[in-house]
Design a protein around this motif. Structure first.
Motif, PDB file in Angstrom:
ATOM      1  N   UNK A  75       0.839  -1.175   0.037  1.00 22.51           N
ATOM      2  CA  UNK A  75       0.072   0.089  -0.071  1.00 22.51           C
ATOM      3  C   UNK A  75       0.957   1.232  -0.012  1.00 22.51           C
ATOM      4  N   UNK A  76       1.943   1.259   0.563  1.00 18.32           N
ATOM      5  CA  UNK A  76       2.989   2.341   0.715  1.00 18.32           C
ATOM      6  C   UNK A  76       4.430   1.856   0.434  1.00 18.32           C
ATOM      7  N   UNK A  77       4.572   1.652  -0.878  1.00 18.64           N
ATOM      8  CA  UNK A  77       5.797   1.134  -1.299  1.00 18.64           C
ATOM      9  C   UNK A  77       7.034   2.120  -1.272  1.00 18.64           C
ATOM     10  N   UNK A  78       6.918   3.405  -0.954  1.00 19.50           N
ATOM     11  CA  UNK A  78       8.153   4.276  -0.776  1.00 19.50           C
ATOM     12  C   UNK A  78       8.376   4.436   0.708  1.00 19.50           C
ATOM     13  N   UNK A  79       7.845   3.685   1.665  1.00 20.16           N
ATOM     14  CA  UNK A  79       7.947   3.859   3.086  1.00 20.16           C
ATOM     15  C   UNK A  79       9.113   2.930   3.372  1.00 20.16           C
ATOM     16  N   UNK A  80       9.757   3.321   4.680  1.00 16.42           N
ATOM     17  CA  UNK A  80      10.934   2.332   5.108  1.00 16.42           C
ATOM     18  C   UNK A  80      10.405   1.513   6.231  1.00 16.42           C
ATOM     19  N   UNK A  81       9.733   0.346   5.844  1.00 13.86           N
ATOM     20  CA  UNK A  81       8.903  -0.176   6.783  1.00 13.86           C
ATOM     21  C   UNK A  81       9.884  -1.677   7.394  1.00 13.86           C
ATOM     22  N   UNK A  82      10.211  -1.688   8.623  1.00 10.17           N
ATOM     23  CA  UNK A  82      10.882  -2.534   9.094  1.00 10.17           C
ATOM     24  C   UNK A  82      10.401  -3.838   9.563  1.00 10.17           C
ATOM     25  N   UNK A  83      11.104  -5.157   9.380  1.00 10.44           N
ATOM     26  CA  UNK A  83      10.423  -6.517  10.082  1.00 10.44           C
ATOM     27  C   UNK A  83      11.487  -6.696  11.106  1.00 10.44           C
ATOM     28  N   UNK A  84      10.977  -7.909  11.656  1.00 10.22           N
ATOM     29  CA  UNK A  84      12.042  -8.580  12.837  1.00 10.22           C
ATOM     30  C   UNK A  84      12.272  -7.590  13.825  1.00 10.22           C
ATOM     31  N   UNK A  85      11.479  -6.738  14.290  1.00  9.57           N
ATOM     32  CA  UNK A  85      11.348  -5.843  15.261  1.00  9.57           C
ATOM     33  C   UNK A  85      10.038  -5.481  15.988  1.00  9.57           C
ATOM     34  N   UNK A  86      10.027  -5.227  17.102  1.00  5.69           N
ATOM     35  CA  UNK A  86       8.728  -5.121  17.935  1.00  5.69           C
ATOM     36  C   UNK A  86       8.388  -3.761  18.006  1.00  5.69           C
ATOM     37  N   UNK A  87       9.168  -2.814  17.831  1.00  5.85           N
ATOM     38  CA  UNK A  87       9.020  -1.556  17.681  1.00  5.85           C
ATOM     39  C   UNK A  87      10.074  -0.728  17.050  1.00  5.85           C
ATOM     40  N   UNK A  88       9.731   0.555  16.501  1.00  7.85           N
ATOM     41  CA  UNK A  88      10.626   1.525  15.986  1.00  7.85           C
ATOM     42  C   UNK A  88      10.492   2.574  16.490  1.00  7.85           C
ATOM     43  N   UNK A  89      11.493   3.187  16.885  1.00 12.27           N
ATOM     44  CA  UNK A  89      11.448   4.924  17.286  1.00 12.27           C
ATOM     45  C   UNK A  89      12.526   5.718  16.427  1.00 12.27           C
ATOM     46  N   UNK A  90      11.836   6.544  15.501  1.00 19.15           N
ATOM     47  CA  UNK A  90      12.456   7.431  14.839  1.00 19.15           C
ATOM     48  C   UNK A  90      11.785   8.698  14.932  1.00 19.15           C
ATOM     49  N   UNK A  91      12.720   9.760  15.421  1.00 14.02           N
ATOM     50  CA  UNK A  91      12.119  10.998  15.525  1.00 14.02           C
ATOM     51  C   UNK A  91      11.206  11.123  16.780  1.00 14.02           C
ATOM     52  N   UNK A  92       9.807  11.532  16.286  1.00 17.26           N
ATOM     53  CA  UNK A  92       8.922  11.690  17.539  1.00 17.26           C
ATOM     54  C   UNK A  92       7.853  10.434  17.156  1.00 17.26           C
ATOM     55  N   UNK A  93       8.347   9.456  16.184  1.00 18.22           N
ATOM     56  CA  UNK A  93       7.493   8.564  15.825  1.00 18.22           C
ATOM     57  C   UNK A  93       7.752   7.180  16.377  1.00 18.22           C
ATOM     58  N   UNK A  94       6.910   6.464  17.246  1.00 19.81           N
ATOM     59  CA  UNK A  94       7.124   5.163  17.624  1.00 19.81           C
ATOM     60  C   UNK A  94       5.991   4.250  17.272  1.00 19.81           C
ATOM     61  N   UNK A  95       6.246   3.535  16.468  1.00 25.92           N
ATOM     62  CA  UNK A  95       5.372   2.561  15.801  1.00 25.92           C
ATOM     63  C   UNK A  95       5.751   0.846  16.336  1.00 25.92           C
ATOM     64  N   UNK A  96       4.705   0.279  16.962  1.00 28.28           N
ATOM     65  CA  UNK A  96       5.017  -1.032  17.526  1.00 28.28           C
ATOM     66  C   UNK A  96       3.985  -2.142  16.625  1.00 28.28           C
ATOM     67  N   UNK A  97       4.388  -3.311  16.842  1.00 25.88           N
ATOM     68  CA  UNK A  97       3.855  -4.434  16.275  1.00 25.88           C
ATOM     69  C   UNK A  97       2.529  -4.778  16.936  1.00 25.88           C
TER      70      UNK A  97
END
Length: 253
Positions: A187-209
């Protein structure tokens, strides 16, 4: 003739009384309904705290909502820190029904209420975050508006799809529910989407599994804000053995 007039007069009196009674009943019912309609009560937000808004809607998943809510709410029981005011935000005053069937009355309606400044926005996953929710232009616009001034924007599970749709993840790394990573990349082919991780903190954004790992992502933010000891204390209160050592996570410097 006099008898007929008497009968007509009697009939008119009965009709008049019945009509008056009906009108009085309607007036009383309307008045009672108005008096019984409860006045909306907004949560009390203590000063000098982080305001943490949880975006909820029909189909929101219990765990991705309640896990970070529990962690953040418990900060009020810790001393010498800037604790958190936690509250829910939706596009309605009516009860929101979670995917699992819980009914939650939103604290604020972002379509009409005057909202406090949200320092930390939390976007839990919901049933339709991969489809129809992404077509909700008012909801996406609300997320974009809040994100501009928020100190942190966090998502759990498929809540990342909402952030992606809002264009908030264009320049940062992110993650989502493990089995939905492929879908998110499509859906969002230009994004840097990580796998094998349970959360990602980049700048003020924290996304979790998401799932039960929503606890850990919330604890990580608390450790980031308050330090390890406070984070361990919050985890201990919920019988969670918390440590970042050996925990699959990604922090982008």
């Amino acid at each position: 003739m006099r008898r007929i007039l008497t009968i007509l007069t009697f009939a008119l009196c009965i009709f008049s009384c019945e009509t008056k009674g009906t009108q009085e009943t309607k007036t009383t019912t309307t008045k009672t309904e108005k008096e019984s309609t409860p006045k909306k009560q907004f949560p009390k937000l203590e000063p000098n705290r982080y305001n943490v808004g949880f975006l909820i809607m029909d189909g929101v998943f219990n765990t991705e909502l309640t896990a970070p809510f529990d962690i953040f709410q418990h900060t009020i029981f810790r001393e010498n820190i800037k604790a958190m005011n936690v509250f829910t935000v939706a596009n309605t005053d009516a009860a929101v029904t979670t995917f699992e069937g819980m009914r939650i009355l939103p604290d604020f309606n972002y379509l009409k209420d005057s909202l406090p400044k949200i320092d930390i926005l939390v976007v839990p996953s919901a049933e339709h975050h991969l489809d129809t929710d992404l077509d909700d232009k008012k909801m996406i616009a609300f997320v974009q508006k809040v994100a501009k001034d928020a100190e942190f924007v966090t998502s759990h599970c498929d809540g990342a799809f909402v952030l992606a749709k809002a264009g908030l993840l264009d320049d940062v790394a992110s993650t989502t529910f493990p089995s939905d990573i492929k879908k998110m990349r499509e859906m969002f082919p230009k994004l840097d989407i990580r796998d094998n991780t349970l959360f990602v903190h980049d700048g003020k954004y924290i996304t979790s599994a998401g799932g039960a790992k929503s606890f850990e992502a919330a604890l990580y933010l608390c450790e980031h804000l308050y330090g390890k000891e406070i984070a361990k204390s919050l985890a201990g209160g919920l019988v969670i053995d918390w440590t970042l050592d050996g925990y699959p996570h990604t922090i982008v410097k």
